[in-house]
Design a protein around this motif. Structure first.
Motif, PDB file in Angstrom:
ATOM      1  N   LYS A   1      -9.182 -14.189  38.858  1.00 28.88           N
ATOM      2  CA  LYS A   1     -10.096 -14.817  39.811  1.00 28.88           C
ATOM      3  C   LYS A   1     -11.305 -13.949  40.165  1.00 28.88           C
ATOM      4  N   ASP A   2     -11.157 -12.617  40.101  1.00 32.01           N
ATOM      5  CA  ASP A   2     -12.250 -11.733  40.505  1.00 32.01           C
ATOM      6  C   ASP A   2     -13.219 -11.374  39.382  1.00 32.01           C
ATOM      7  N   ASP A   3     -12.780 -11.523  38.132  1.00 34.09           N
ATOM      8  CA  ASP A   3     -13.640 -11.087  37.019  1.00 34.09           C
ATOM      9  C   ASP A   3     -13.493 -11.967  35.784  1.00 34.09           C
ATOM     10  N   ARG A   4     -13.208 -13.245  35.996  1.00 39.57           N
ATOM     11  CA  ARG A   4     -12.949 -14.160  34.874  1.00 39.57           C
ATOM     12  C   ARG A   4     -14.097 -14.178  33.875  1.00 39.57           C
ATOM     13  N   GLU A   5     -15.321 -14.311  34.351  1.00 38.03           N
ATOM     14  CA  GLU A   5     -16.465 -14.398  33.433  1.00 38.03           C
ATOM     15  C   GLU A   5     -16.629 -13.115  32.630  1.00 38.03           C
ATOM     16  N   GLU A   6     -16.414 -11.982  33.263  1.00 42.34           N
ATOM     17  CA  GLU A   6     -16.526 -10.706  32.552  1.00 42.34           C
ATOM     18  C   GLU A   6     -15.458 -10.581  31.462  1.00 42.34           C
ATOM     19  N   VAL A   7     -14.242 -11.024  31.777  1.00 44.36           N
ATOM     20  CA  VAL A   7     -13.162 -10.953  30.783  1.00 44.36           C
ATOM     21  C   VAL A   7     -13.449 -11.885  29.617  1.00 44.36           C
ATOM     22  N   ILE A   8     -13.904 -13.081  29.901  1.00 38.26           N
ATOM     23  CA  ILE A   8     -14.187 -14.034  28.822  1.00 38.26           C
ATOM     24  C   ILE A   8     -15.336 -13.533  27.955  1.00 38.26           C
ATOM     25  N   ASP A   9     -16.327 -12.909  28.556  1.00 38.03           N
ATOM     26  CA  ASP A   9     -17.400 -12.287  27.765  1.00 38.03           C
ATOM     27  C   ASP A   9     -16.844 -11.145  26.910  1.00 38.03           C
ATOM     28  N   LYS A  10     -15.926 -10.371  27.469  1.00 35.95           N
ATOM     29  CA  LYS A  10     -15.304  -9.256  26.749  1.00 35.95           C
ATOM     30  C   LYS A  10     -14.560  -9.743  25.514  1.00 35.95           C
ATOM     31  N   ILE A  11     -13.769 -10.814  25.666  1.00 31.83           N
ATOM     32  CA  ILE A  11     -12.963 -11.262  24.523  1.00 31.83           C
ATOM     33  C   ILE A  11     -13.830 -11.885  23.437  1.00 31.83           C
ATOM     34  N   ARG A  12     -14.909 -12.540  23.851  1.00 28.64           N
ATOM     35  CA  ARG A  12     -15.825 -13.094  22.848  1.00 28.64           C
ATOM     36  C   ARG A  12     -16.460 -11.964  22.032  1.00 28.64           C
ATOM     37  N   ARG A  13     -16.886 -10.894  22.721  1.00 29.34           N
ATOM     38  CA  ARG A  13     -17.480  -9.757  22.023  1.00 29.34           C
ATOM     39  C   ARG A  13     -16.467  -9.025  21.140  1.00 29.34           C
ATOM     40  N   ALA A  14     -15.173  -9.181  21.459  1.00 29.27           N
ATOM     41  CA  ALA A  14     -14.116  -8.535  20.669  1.00 29.27           C
ATOM     42  C   ALA A  14     -13.766  -9.322  19.407  1.00 29.27           C
ATOM     43  N   GLY A  15     -14.437 -10.446  19.181  1.00 27.52           N
ATOM     44  CA  GLY A  15     -14.208 -11.203  17.954  1.00 27.52           C
ATOM     45  C   GLY A  15     -13.223 -12.346  18.084  1.00 27.52           C
ATOM     46  N   VAL A  16     -12.892 -12.712  19.322  1.00 24.98           N
ATOM     47  CA  VAL A  16     -12.005 -13.862  19.537  1.00 24.98           C
ATOM     48  C   VAL A  16     -12.866 -15.122  19.443  1.00 24.98           C
ATOM     49  N   GLU A  17     -12.588 -15.946  18.438  1.00 31.52           N
ATOM     50  CA  GLU A  17     -13.438 -17.103  18.184  1.00 31.52           C
ATOM     51  C   GLU A  17     -12.937 -18.376  18.846  1.00 31.52           C
ATOM     52  N   LYS A  18     -11.610 -18.442  19.099  1.00 28.75           N
ATOM     53  CA  LYS A  18     -11.063 -19.625  19.732  1.00 28.75           C
ATOM     54  C   LYS A  18      -9.893 -19.231  20.634  1.00 28.75           C
ATOM     55  N   VAL A  19      -9.770 -19.978  21.737  1.00 28.83           N
ATOM     56  CA  VAL A  19      -8.677 -19.771  22.697  1.00 28.83           C
ATOM     57  C   VAL A  19      -8.132 -21.136  23.089  1.00 28.83           C
ATOM     58  N   LEU A  20      -6.805 -21.257  23.139  1.00 31.36           N
ATOM     59  CA  LEU A  20      -6.186 -22.441  23.715  1.00 31.36           C
ATOM     60  C   LEU A  20      -5.668 -22.055  25.094  1.00 31.36           C
ATOM     61  N   ASN A  21      -6.304 -22.600  26.127  1.00 33.18           N
ATOM     62  CA  ASN A  21      -5.842 -22.352  27.491  1.00 33.18           C
ATOM     63  C   ASN A  21      -4.843 -23.438  27.866  1.00 33.18           C
ATOM     64  N   CYS A  22      -3.684 -23.021  28.364  1.00 34.15           N
ATOM     65  CA  CYS A  22      -2.591 -23.953  28.608  1.00 34.15           C
ATOM     66  C   CYS A  22      -2.342 -24.144  30.093  1.00 34.15           C
TER      67      CYS A  22
END
Length: 253
Positions: A15-36
């Motif tokens: 909740k405190d850093d969601r956007e930063e984490v999602i930006d981090k994973i995109r830069r790490a080469g994660v191309e797709k995520v299934l959120n459940c």
């Protein structure tokens, strides 16, 4: 080309850093995520995430911890499944780990959501904890429904039975743990085209981050461990698990 096939970025842990984490994973080469989704609130938050981020897809369903909510809101789940980026029914299933639990109520909720998946011809994301026998029974009842046993915790023998019904198997950071014999044994015998990688974040962080908040950038450690177990190279496992998830969830590669 990494596909995290099971994540919970709607969780309060982000909740405190969601956007930063999602930006981090995109830069790490994660191309797709299934959120459940796991609760009704989580399902609505999952839809919001899919609308905000182009590389996040969603599954909606009610976790076995909340069987009453699943039965009460089955029509709302059906409405959410009409959205184009919602690609699966889940996280649904059975959990007999924490007592007390209502076995019959869980089974009713599981069957209702499996029936919804069948009627819409959508894959399912199944949670199975200490409930292998009943999980297989329900899978057999719903012939033609495809899906994944997420965070797979069963034996290689149980996996072979589930394989007969065209299912996939999701592996988390558990496969990197020293005591993960069943997971390692199962990874070693499964057809390679049936293996998915997942974080189940914010939970199940792999070694060397065990005990910390998990995120999709840590999938590299899970992929690397599976490559070691199979005697294959990292890039091949990364590509195959990505393609497997795209195949199951009907998403363009």
């Amino acid at each position: 080309m990494i596909f995290d096939s099971h994540a919970h970025y709607d969780d309060e842990a982000f909740k405190d850093d969601r956007e930063e984490v999602i930006d981090k994973i995109r830069r790490a080469g994660v191309e797709k995520v299934l959120n459940c989704g796991a609760s009704l609130e989580g399902c609505y938050k999952t839809l919001e995430l899919t609308e905000k981020y182009d590389f996040i897809y969603g599954a909606v369903g009610i976790h076995p911890e909340y069987p009453e909510a699943a039965l009460e809101n089955i029509n709302k789940i059906g409405e959410l499944l009409e959205n184009k980026k919602i690609v699966a029914v889940g996280e649904i299933g059975l959990d007999y780990y924490y007592e007390p639990y209502d076995r019959e109520l869980q089974l009713r909720a599981f069957r209702e959501q499996m029936d919804l998946a069948r009627s819409l011809d959508m894959p399912v994301v199944i949670h199975d904890r200490e409930a292998h026998e009943d999980t297989l029974k329900v899978i057999k009842e719903f012939k033609g429904v495809r899906g994944v046993l997420h965070c797979y915790s069963g034996s290689p023998e149980f996996a072979k039975e589930v394989l007969k019904h065209d299912y996939y198997f999701g592996f988390t950071g558990v496969v990197t743990f020293k005591n993960a014999k069943k997971a390692v044994d199962t990874v070693s015998v499964l057809p390679i085209d049936r293996i998915l990688v997942e974080t189940d974040c914010p939970y199940m962080a792999p070694v060397p981050y065990r005990g910390k908040r998990n995120d999709s950038s840590y999938l590299v450690h899970i992929i690397n461990r599976i490559a070691e177990i199979r005697g294959m190279d990292y890039e091949t496992i990364k590509r195959i698990t990505y393609e497997n998830a795209c195949q199951l969830f009907n998403i363009e590669k």
